[in-house]
Write an enzyme that holds these catalytic residues in place. Sequence first.
Site, PDB file in Angstrom:
ATOM      1  CB  SER A   1      -0.941   0.003   1.218  1.00 13.90           C
ATOM      2  OG  SER A   1      -0.215  -0.100   2.424  1.00 13.90           O
TER       3      SER A   1
ATOM      4  N   GLY B   1      -8.417  -6.463   6.079  1.00 10.03           N
ATOM      5  CA  GLY B   1      -7.533  -6.611   4.929  1.00 10.03           C
ATOM      6  C   GLY B   1      -6.105  -6.374   5.361  1.00 10.03           C
TER       7      GLY B   1
ATOM      8  CD  GLN C   1      -2.545 -10.384   1.438  1.00 13.55           C
ATOM      9  OE1 GLN C   1      -3.670 -10.318   1.959  1.00 13.55           O
ATOM     10  NE2 GLN C   1      -2.057  -9.405   0.698  1.00 13.55           N
TER      11      GLN C   1
ATOM     12  CB  CYS D   1      -0.911   2.535 -11.096  1.00 13.15           C
ATOM     13  SG  CYS D   1      -2.240   1.331 -11.278  1.00 13.15           S
TER      14      CYS D   1
END
Length: 442
Positions: free
Chosen positions: A169, A207, A234, A396
């Site tokens: 992130s 998350g 994860q 992005c």
Amino acid sequence: MESDLDHNLPFDHNKRYNQAHQVLSYLFRDYLGSFVIQLWNDSKLCIGNDYSAFTLQIKDASVLRELILFRDPIRLAEAYFDGAIEVDGDFDAALGLRHYLERLKLPFTKKLSLALKVLFLNKHQSSRPIKFARDDISPRQNGKETIAFHYDISNDFYQLWLDNRMIYSCAYFEHPQQNLEQAQCNKLDHICRKLRLQAGERFLDIGCGWGALVCWAAKYYGVQAHGITLSQSQYEYACAEVKTQNLQELVTIELRDYRELSQLASYDKISSIGMFEHVGLKNLPVYFSIVNRLLKPNGLFLNHGITTDESGWGNCVSSRFINRHVFPDGELETMGAIQSLMEDADFEIYDVEGMRTHYALTLRHWVHRLEQNYTEAVRVVGERNYRIWRLYMTGCALQFEQGQTGIYQILAVRKNNSFPPLPLTRRDLYENKNNLFNRNYH
């Protein structure tokens, strides 16, 4: 203009390549930049008159045919994934072809005449069949299967380009030259300080990724942290990390959908970092309502997520590309719409911070690391997946740099007919920060 190689070919071959060059010259006649197109026979055509930013190698005639028939940037991207196109030089500049092709309009009669010139190129010059209809993407379930599509590709792959804490992130840079590891630590601590975490509080991370935030919050703030994820990879990594850091008494990790959390669960603070992009626009009211229910009165919620500059998730190039190749369920909304949905769920918006510049820097770090680890990335996930991720993250980065995409941290309070348990100013977020860096980050 043709290369010398053209003049050594039989006349019918020369004629076909001349037609291909004529078609390309017309197609890119209004392109403002400069690049070189190299065809499958090594003949070259210069577009523009200035210094060429990149060379677009077209290795298969099907690419040329699809450019005329569809002018769809996604088809050009997929040709790159398949190896039918190569890009030498400025990859960012090459991605600019997307906007040119999106705006390009061809009269029907001209389109037909151009198509006839390239439609019947010899079969041996094309190994890719033209696809006249696109397969529909799978129905949106916003659940475990679509999360697995993105996150369970391989922990080894993510380790090649993420920081050493596996944080996927937006980082938080104090200056552009700061390294990614430090910037990600900055982000973890910035979140904890914004939430004003206190020892003994119950903290939920929806998350939780590979577990970096819950481990940080427990280790440095003494909270009882619970992380949930839908990714098996994860989950296994995060559980192992909790044991490695000897945090079993403070941290629990669960493979669970946020919609399946116990009705009796109650937390002092909740975070959601880079997760709500997977929720789906139709599910956002339920998502925010569940978070509100899970919080104690006056509890704090920090939502960290990507936004778009146009309301709704329409059928544009970006949305089709992301849903087909990267996030099957990914949907973005505007900042204003998100705040309205949070307020509808009985949250009071207390603080908002834009982090667009930070994510652009983060993505540039990720792309550089991925490119530096090209050989190992291809070994782990294959050439096609490497190309998808390289193009996706570079695209992005450009969108964040150009302001078409944003990212915000929204700090909200569950209303309780009283003042929230927060200081009157933000000064506490920055006081004694240097001492904390020296004690904890090195």
